[in-house]
Design an enzyme around this catalytic site. Sequence first.
Site, PDB file in Angstrom:
ATOM      1  N   GLY A 161      14.985  10.475  -5.126  1.00  0.00           N
ATOM      2  CA  GLY A 161      15.781   9.287  -5.415  1.00  0.00           C
ATOM      3  C   GLY A 161      16.802   9.056  -4.316  1.00  0.00           C
ATOM      4  O   GLY A 161      17.074   9.953  -3.511  1.00  0.00           O
ATOM      5  N   CYS A 172      12.901  16.902  -4.027  1.00  0.00           N
ATOM      6  CA  CYS A 172      14.000  16.241  -3.313  1.00  0.00           C
ATOM      7  C   CYS A 172      15.209  16.053  -4.242  1.00  0.00           C
ATOM      8  O   CYS A 172      15.814  17.029  -4.652  1.00  0.00           O
ATOM      9  CB  CYS A 172      13.512  14.922  -2.706  1.00  0.00           C
ATOM     10  SG  CYS A 172      14.634  14.223  -1.462  1.00  0.00           S
ATOM     11  N   TYR A 173      15.552  14.816  -4.603  1.00  0.00           N
ATOM     12  CA  TYR A 173      16.694  14.606  -5.495  1.00  0.00           C
ATOM     13  C   TYR A 173      16.481  15.333  -6.817  1.00  0.00           C
ATOM     14  O   TYR A 173      17.416  15.940  -7.374  1.00  0.00           O
ATOM     15  CB  TYR A 173      16.894  13.110  -5.750  1.00  0.00           C
ATOM     16  CG  TYR A 173      18.074  12.805  -6.654  1.00  0.00           C
ATOM     17  CD1 TYR A 173      19.343  12.621  -6.122  1.00  0.00           C
ATOM     18  CD2 TYR A 173      17.909  12.719  -8.034  1.00  0.00           C
ATOM     19  CE1 TYR A 173      20.434  12.365  -6.952  1.00  0.00           C
ATOM     20  CE2 TYR A 173      18.988  12.463  -8.871  1.00  0.00           C
ATOM     21  CZ  TYR A 173      20.252  12.282  -8.321  1.00  0.00           C
ATOM     22  OH  TYR A 173      21.320  12.036  -9.143  1.00  0.00           O
ATOM     23  N   HIS A 193       9.038  16.580   0.496  1.00  0.00           N
ATOM     24  CA  HIS A 193       8.158  15.698  -0.267  1.00  0.00           C
ATOM     25  C   HIS A 193       6.705  16.159  -0.119  1.00  0.00           C
ATOM     26  O   HIS A 193       6.036  15.825   0.860  1.00  0.00           O
ATOM     27  CB  HIS A 193       8.285  14.255   0.230  1.00  0.00           C
ATOM     28  CG  HIS A 193       9.559  13.586  -0.173  1.00  0.00           C
ATOM     29  ND1 HIS A 193       9.719  12.948  -1.383  1.00  0.00           N
ATOM     30  CD2 HIS A 193      10.762  13.485   0.468  1.00  0.00           C
ATOM     31  CE1 HIS A 193      10.944  12.473  -1.473  1.00  0.00           C
ATOM     32  NE2 HIS A 193      11.599  12.780  -0.362  1.00  0.00           N
ATOM     33  N   GLU A 205       4.237  15.080  -1.770  1.00  0.00           N
ATOM     34  CA  GLU A 205       3.321  13.992  -2.120  1.00  0.00           C
ATOM     35  C   GLU A 205       2.921  13.136  -0.923  1.00  0.00           C
ATOM     36  O   GLU A 205       1.953  12.375  -1.009  1.00  0.00           O
ATOM     37  CB  GLU A 205       3.939  13.105  -3.210  1.00  0.00           C
ATOM     38  CG  GLU A 205       5.093  12.209  -2.764  1.00  0.00           C
ATOM     39  CD  GLU A 205       6.452  12.903  -2.779  1.00  0.00           C
ATOM     40  OE1 GLU A 205       7.477  12.198  -2.722  1.00  0.00           O
ATOM     41  OE2 GLU A 205       6.496  14.149  -2.824  1.00  0.00           O
ATOM     42  N   SER A 253      -9.724 -14.434  -8.057  1.00  0.00           N
ATOM     43  CA  SER A 253      -9.305 -14.877  -6.729  1.00  0.00           C
ATOM     44  C   SER A 253     -10.348 -14.574  -5.671  1.00  0.00           C
ATOM     45  O   SER A 253     -10.266 -15.080  -4.559  1.00  0.00           O
ATOM     46  CB  SER A 253      -7.998 -14.173  -6.344  1.00  0.00           C
ATOM     47  OG  SER A 253      -8.228 -12.779  -6.186  1.00  0.00           O
ATOM     48  N   GLY A 254     -11.301 -13.729  -6.004  1.00  0.00           N
ATOM     49  CA  GLY A 254     -12.251 -13.261  -5.003  1.00  0.00           C
ATOM     50  C   GLY A 254     -11.929 -11.872  -4.512  1.00  0.00           C
ATOM     51  O   GLY A 254     -12.727 -11.229  -3.851  1.00  0.00           O
ATOM     52  N   GLY A 255     -10.722 -11.375  -4.850  1.00  0.00           N
ATOM     53  CA  GLY A 255     -10.311 -10.054  -4.411  1.00  0.00           C
ATOM     54  C   GLY A 255     -10.777  -8.963  -5.349  1.00  0.00           C
ATOM     55  O   GLY A 255     -11.167  -9.211  -6.492  1.00  0.00           O
ATOM     56  N   VAL A 256     -10.696  -7.719  -4.866  1.00  0.00           N
ATOM     57  CA  VAL A 256     -11.173  -6.589  -5.658  1.00  0.00           C
ATOM     58  C   VAL A 256     -10.317  -6.380  -6.900  1.00  0.00           C
ATOM     59  O   VAL A 256     -10.819  -5.976  -7.958  1.00  0.00           O
ATOM     60  CB  VAL A 256     -11.232  -5.313  -4.794  1.00  0.00           C
ATOM     61  CG1 VAL A 256      -9.851  -4.888  -4.324  1.00  0.00           C
ATOM     62  CG2 VAL A 256     -11.890  -4.165  -5.555  1.00  0.00           C
ATOM     63  N   ASP A 257      -9.017  -6.662  -6.839  1.00  0.00           N
ATOM     64  CA  ASP A 257      -8.141  -6.421  -7.978  1.00  0.00           C
ATOM     65  C   ASP A 257      -8.543  -7.271  -9.180  1.00  0.00           C
ATOM     66  O   ASP A 257      -8.744  -6.759 -10.287  1.00  0.00           O
ATOM     67  CB  ASP A 257      -6.684  -6.699  -7.605  1.00  0.00           C
ATOM     68  CG  ASP A 257      -6.221  -5.895  -6.411  1.00  0.00           C
ATOM     69  OD1 ASP A 257      -6.857  -4.865  -6.114  1.00  0.00           O
ATOM     70  OD2 ASP A 257      -5.233  -6.295  -5.771  1.00  0.00           O
ATOM     71  N   SER A 258      -8.629  -8.583  -8.975  1.00  0.00           N
ATOM     72  CA  SER A 258      -8.981  -9.451 -10.094  1.00  0.00           C
ATOM     73  C   SER A 258     -10.427  -9.224 -10.523  1.00  0.00           C
ATOM     74  O   SER A 258     -10.753  -9.325 -11.711  1.00  0.00           O
ATOM     75  CB  SER A 258      -8.759 -10.928  -9.731  1.00  0.00           C
ATOM     76  OG  SER A 258      -9.613 -11.344  -8.679  1.00  0.00           O
ATOM     77  N   ALA A 259     -11.310  -8.888  -9.571  1.00  0.00           N
ATOM     78  CA  ALA A 259     -12.713  -8.634  -9.913  1.00  0.00           C
ATOM     79  C   ALA A 259     -12.845  -7.419 -10.818  1.00  0.00           C
ATOM     80  O   ALA A 259     -13.585  -7.435 -11.815  1.00  0.00           O
ATOM     81  CB  ALA A 259     -13.538  -8.440  -8.641  1.00  0.00           C
ATOM     82  N   LYS A 279      -4.739   1.026  -4.952  1.00  0.00           N
ATOM     83  CA  LYS A 279      -5.969   0.357  -4.555  1.00  0.00           C
ATOM     84  C   LYS A 279      -7.170   1.293  -4.556  1.00  0.00           C
ATOM     85  O   LYS A 279      -8.266   0.907  -5.000  1.00  0.00           O
ATOM     86  CB  LYS A 279      -5.790  -0.265  -3.168  1.00  0.00           C
ATOM     87  CG  LYS A 279      -6.996  -1.066  -2.675  1.00  0.00           C
ATOM     88  CD  LYS A 279      -7.159  -2.378  -3.427  1.00  0.00           C
ATOM     89  CE  LYS A 279      -6.099  -3.362  -3.007  1.00  0.00           C
ATOM     90  NZ  LYS A 279      -6.329  -4.718  -3.581  1.00  0.00           N
TER      91      LYS A 279
END
Length: 517
Positions: free
Chosen positions: A56, A83-84, A171, A173, A225-231, A372
Amino acid sequence: MTTPRPVLVVDFGAQYAQLIARRVREARVYSEIVPHSMPVAEMLAKNPAAIILSGGPSSVYEAGAPQVDAALFQSDVPVFGICYGFQAMALALGGTVSKTGLREFGGTKIEVADEAGCLLGGWSTGQDVWMSHGDSVSAAPQGFAVTASSPGAPVAAFEDLVGRRAGVQFHPEVAHTRNGQQVLERFLYEIAGIEPTWTMGNVLDDQVALIRAQVGDAQVICGLSGGVDSAVAAALVHRAVGDQLTCVFVDHGLLRAGEAEQVEQDYVAATGIKLKVVDAEERFLTALAGVTDPEQKRKIIGREFIRVFEVAAREIAASGDVRFLVQGTLYPDVVESGGGTGTANIKSHHNVGGLPDDLQFALVEPLRTLFKDEVRALGAALDLPEAMVWRHPFPGPGLAIRIIGEVTRDRLDVLRAADLIAREELTAAGLDRDVWQFPVVLLADVRSVGVQGDGRTYGHPVVLRPVSSEDAMTADWSRLPYDLLAKISTRITNEVPEVNRVVLDVTSKPPGTIEWE
């Protein structure tokens, strides 16, 4: 529901909190993020398999800085501080946190103790890790073994195997920490005793159950939209509720060449989803006329999307009550729009910050906690075509935020032509999967002098912005072969007469974002 006991990642305001959760999932362990303001009793009520305290931006000694309730350590839940979170944990358990006078930011070498214990066992000394701190733990709590140090952190790692508690100043990660994933996995597997059984199949099953419970027998619409997210989001909802879903494809005139055809033909053929197509190009261009501010563009596009959806919903309502809208929102969208606990508002995303206050639909956001690469894995689990799953990310506002200046039909045509050339050449070189995203940006309000055919030209520059990333939270510019860049530049300046200069953006994220607007 097949969800196992969660590993809770307590968010202290760092943008890395979700990245920690993602790394835990990569270890095939289910994770959830909770705010630091959540009472310990509520955390424990979730029956967590372990708790990870994130980094943080605060100092543990600042007025109002978030602290770790000591009641957490009265339970037998394994705890890991980063970390924090490491410092707050040390303070709550009776350790000492102080300013050493030597801050550490970025790559740092730590000295691993001879008795390195569980987390760092087998490491050689002088390991490269990623630090980001001003304060440091100067004395570990009683019962903890110190297993590493650095010039600015006398206690860079500690662990109490009996109490199943551990922590690190660095970190683990981030990709810059060598063996960082191994550190997380040793905590999860060896200290917390968690079995790695969670898979993307669990995500699919859980989300299908959650969507069915949320939607019931109501009708749902989704903007493709044609993008992978909405698909992927639409395919997931379709898996859950079938023909209760109708997808609406708004052709706003801001897509790249060939994308409208891909949605209208290829996606429907692959999924069997009901699709309603709305030609709204004129409406969007009219709304964007004269607008140059990027935030205003995003908000206008978000508003117009919803208004078009409302019209489409009324037309679809003859077959039932449309009460839900599916959004392909991902976690990086949420973070950059100020949706993470304590995070800054970097820019509004049309599916997060651009929605109107009088939205008439309840949102279904099945991808909101995913990155993603997880969405791609989910798309593969849903048997979507490979070409759709691996399509480069494309912003919801489309080419409008890749035109610096006013958006007009002529400028869109110029950008589409240049963008298509760049995509064609990248594909021909076999480098599609080596590049996370390849925005081509038109500097519409900028002109430069050139010479073509022995004559003076005064054309627009375009910017090539190829980037490599794992999660869109950070990114670096892709080192494409010079021959490829030269070919793209030559084709654009030869085939797009309005463009007489091609430049390359070599900025990482941070400090720059992937998109220019």
